[in-house]
Structures are given as structure tokens and as C-alpha cells.
Design a protein around this motif. Structure first.
Motif, PDB file in Angstrom:
ATOM      1  N   TRP A 150      -0.840  -9.057   3.663  1.00  0.00           N
ATOM      2  CA  TRP A 150      -0.334  -7.756   3.225  1.00  0.00           C
ATOM      3  C   TRP A 150      -1.415  -7.127   2.337  1.00  0.00           C
ATOM      4  N   PHE A 151      -1.771  -5.894   2.642  1.00  0.00           N
ATOM      5  CA  PHE A 151      -2.821  -5.190   1.937  1.00  0.00           C
ATOM      6  C   PHE A 151      -2.325  -3.811   1.541  1.00  0.00           C
ATOM      7  N   ARG A 152      -3.027  -3.194   0.610  1.00  0.00           N
ATOM      8  CA  ARG A 152      -2.678  -1.826   0.242  1.00  0.00           C
ATOM      9  C   ARG A 152      -3.946  -1.052  -0.055  1.00  0.00           C
ATOM     10  N   GLN A 153      -3.834   0.251   0.111  1.00  0.00           N
ATOM     11  CA  GLN A 153      -4.962   1.133  -0.175  1.00  0.00           C
ATOM     12  C   GLN A 153      -4.446   2.406  -0.818  1.00  0.00           C
ATOM     13  N   TYR A 200       7.985  -9.781   6.222  1.00  0.00           N
ATOM     14  CA  TYR A 200       8.543  -8.909   5.199  1.00  0.00           C
ATOM     15  C   TYR A 200       7.710  -8.959   3.917  1.00  0.00           C
ATOM     16  N   LEU A 201       7.688  -7.832   3.219  1.00  0.00           N
ATOM     17  CA  LEU A 201       7.157  -7.782   1.862  1.00  0.00           C
ATOM     18  C   LEU A 201       8.232  -7.151   0.983  1.00  0.00           C
ATOM     19  N   GLN A 202       8.870  -7.971   0.173  1.00  0.00           N
ATOM     20  CA  GLN A 202       9.877  -7.489  -0.763  1.00  0.00           C
ATOM     21  C   GLN A 202       9.189  -7.157  -2.072  1.00  0.00           C
ATOM     22  N   MET A 203       9.387  -5.952  -2.548  1.00  0.00           N
ATOM     23  CA  MET A 203       8.716  -5.476  -3.766  1.00  0.00           C
ATOM     24  C   MET A 203       9.767  -5.068  -4.798  1.00  0.00           C
ATOM     25  N   ASN A 204       9.777  -5.767  -5.917  1.00  0.00           N
ATOM     26  CA  ASN A 204      10.711  -5.480  -6.996  1.00  0.00           C
ATOM     27  C   ASN A 204       9.959  -5.012  -8.231  1.00  0.00           C
ATOM     28  N   ASP A 205      10.683  -4.384  -9.147  1.00  0.00           N
ATOM     29  CA  ASP A 205      10.115  -3.905 -10.406  1.00  0.00           C
ATOM     30  C   ASP A 205       8.839  -3.101 -10.144  1.00  0.00           C
ATOM     31  N   LEU A 206       8.941  -2.175  -9.240  1.00  0.00           N
ATOM     32  CA  LEU A 206       7.765  -1.397  -8.836  1.00  0.00           C
ATOM     33  C   LEU A 206       7.248  -0.517  -9.969  1.00  0.00           C
ATOM     34  N   ARG A 207       5.948  -0.353  -9.977  1.00  0.00           N
ATOM     35  CA  ARG A 207       5.260   0.424 -11.004  1.00  0.00           C
ATOM     36  C   ARG A 207       4.479   1.551 -10.349  1.00  0.00           C
ATOM     37  N   PRO A 208       4.177   2.627 -11.083  1.00  0.00           N
ATOM     38  CA  PRO A 208       3.392   3.722 -10.487  1.00  0.00           C
ATOM     39  C   PRO A 208       2.073   3.240  -9.889  1.00  0.00           C
ATOM     40  N   LEU A 231      -0.737   3.020   0.415  1.00  0.00           N
ATOM     41  CA  LEU A 231      -0.377   2.776   1.815  1.00  0.00           C
ATOM     42  C   LEU A 231      -0.485   1.270   2.029  1.00  0.00           C
ATOM     43  N   TYR A 232       0.610   0.654   2.467  1.00  0.00           N
ATOM     44  CA  TYR A 232       0.681  -0.786   2.625  1.00  0.00           C
ATOM     45  C   TYR A 232       0.558  -1.179   4.102  1.00  0.00           C
ATOM     46  N   GLU A 283      -8.009  -9.367  11.824  1.00  0.00           N
ATOM     47  CA  GLU A 283      -8.416  -8.556  12.962  1.00  0.00           C
ATOM     48  C   GLU A 283      -7.370  -7.541  13.387  1.00  0.00           C
ATOM     49  N   TYR A 284      -6.096  -7.903  13.286  1.00  0.00           N
ATOM     50  CA  TYR A 284      -5.035  -7.051  13.827  1.00  0.00           C
ATOM     51  C   TYR A 284      -4.222  -6.441  12.688  1.00  0.00           C
ATOM     52  N   TRP A 285      -3.956  -5.140  12.796  1.00  0.00           N
ATOM     53  CA  TRP A 285      -3.353  -4.399  11.701  1.00  0.00           C
ATOM     54  C   TRP A 285      -2.170  -3.557  12.155  1.00  0.00           C
ATOM     55  N   GLY A 286      -1.198  -3.423  11.263  1.00  0.00           N
ATOM     56  CA  GLY A 286      -0.126  -2.473  11.472  1.00  0.00           C
ATOM     57  C   GLY A 286      -0.613  -1.071  11.137  1.00  0.00           C
ATOM     58  N   GLN A 287       0.282  -0.096  11.336  1.00  0.00           N
ATOM     59  CA  GLN A 287      -0.116   1.298  11.164  1.00  0.00           C
ATOM     60  C   GLN A 287      -0.032   1.762   9.717  1.00  0.00           C
ATOM     61  N   GLY A 288       0.609   0.961   8.861  1.00  0.00           N
ATOM     62  CA  GLY A 288       0.723   1.315   7.456  1.00  0.00           C
ATOM     63  C   GLY A 288       2.071   1.929   7.114  1.00  0.00           C
ATOM     64  N   ALA A 289       2.503   1.677   5.878  1.00  0.00           N
ATOM     65  CA  ALA A 289       3.757   2.242   5.370  1.00  0.00           C
ATOM     66  C   ALA A 289       3.511   2.740   3.948  1.00  0.00           C
ATOM     67  N   GLN A 290       3.886   3.969   3.695  1.00  0.00           N
ATOM     68  CA  GLN A 290       3.624   4.576   2.392  1.00  0.00           C
ATOM     69  C   GLN A 290       4.659   4.125   1.364  1.00  0.00           C
ATOM     70  N   VAL A 291       4.175   3.703   0.215  1.00  0.00           N
ATOM     71  CA  VAL A 291       5.030   3.378  -0.927  1.00  0.00           C
ATOM     72  C   VAL A 291       4.608   4.270  -2.085  1.00  0.00           C
ATOM     73  N   THR A 292       5.543   5.044  -2.597  1.00  0.00           N
ATOM     74  CA  THR A 292       5.278   5.936  -3.719  1.00  0.00           C
ATOM     75  C   THR A 292       6.252   5.610  -4.841  1.00  0.00           C
ATOM     76  N   VAL A 293       5.692   5.293  -6.010  1.00  0.00           N
ATOM     77  CA  VAL A 293       6.513   4.944  -7.172  1.00  0.00           C
ATOM     78  C   VAL A 293       6.319   6.049  -8.202  1.00  0.00           C
ATOM     79  N   SER A 294       7.366   6.811  -8.419  1.00  0.00           N
ATOM     80  CA  SER A 294       7.257   7.960  -9.309  1.00  0.00           C
ATOM     81  C   SER A 294       8.628   8.355  -9.839  1.00  0.00           C
ATOM     82  N   SER A 295       8.651   8.844 -11.068  1.00  0.00           N
ATOM     83  CA  SER A 295       9.897   9.340 -11.634  1.00  0.00           C
ATOM     84  C   SER A 295      10.045  10.830 -11.405  1.00  0.00           C
TER      85      SER A 295
END
Length: 125
Positions: free
Chosen positions: A36-39, A80-88, A93-94, A113-125
């Protein structure tokens, strides 16, 4: 052929939770490493969590330890990637990724070598 299709992610307030799913097909799941990676905008892609299929170990980036949990449902062919207590600072993009080679580093994008298309995670109030 190898296919990874991500779903989930979204917008959440700080302290909230999200789960990203990665539906996998076209390869023997149990013998592949899972990453699991993020950018974030303007930043390099970084490892969040990597599972080594050979020794069954899981690595987590220090800043997500205790908050994120990566898991694999082989029968359901989904990661799966379960993400709790998320921060800004978790906003990014995960991506899920798989590879069947040797993992020489803890969790480098170069080893996948093989990648998914990405999923956006936005943490904001």
C-alpha cells in the motif's frame, strides 16, 4: 492478466476512519507481496504498508503504526487498508500494488510491478 481495482476512500474529518479495498484477479494471490502506497501533491510516492509473502511479515510506516491495518482476504480476492484516527497529513492518493519478486527493502514502490488505479483520501475539517 493481473488486475487490481480499488474502491473506498473519500473525505473524512480528522480522527475519522476510512477503508480502501483492492479487488485482485489474474494471479495467485497468496504468493504475491502486497503493498500500500500513497502520494500527496508535490511529493514522492511512499510506502505505507507492505506484506512479504515469503516470510509473512508486514511492515508499516512509522507514522501510521497503530492507526492503519493492512489485511488480505484470499477467499474473497480482496486486500484492505483500514485507516483509523486519520490526520490531515494522511491526505493523498492511495494505491495498492502486488509483485512476486524478492523484497529487498522494507517497502519501496520500485519493487512492485502491478498497481491499482488509486483511491483519493482527503482528511479535512
Amino acid at each position: 492478466q493481473v488486475q487490481l481495482v480499488e474502491s473506498g476512500g473519500g473525505l473524512v474529518q480528522p480522527g475519522g476512519s476510512l477503508r480502501i479495498s483492492c479487488a485482485a484477479s489474474g494471479f495467485p494471490l497468496e504468493s504475491f507481496n502486497v503493498g500500500w502506497f500513497r502520494q500527496a501533491p508535490g511529493k514522492q510516492r511512499e510506502g505505507v504498508s507492505c506484506f512479504d509473502a515469503r516470510d509473512r511479515s508486514t511492515w508499516y510506516k512509522n507514522s501510521v503504526k497503530g492507526r492503519f491495518t493492512a489485511s488480505r482476504d484470499y477467499a474473497g480476492k480482496t486486500f484492505y487498508l483500514q485507516m483509523n484516527d486519520l490526520r490531515p497529513e494522511d491526505t493523498a492518493l492511495y494505491y495498492c500494488a502486488v509483485d512476486n519478486g524478492l523484497m529487498d527493502t522494507d517497502c519501496s514502490p520500485r519493487e512492485f510491478e502491478y498497481w491499482g488505479q488509486g483511491a483519493q483520501v482527503t482528511v479535512s475539517s
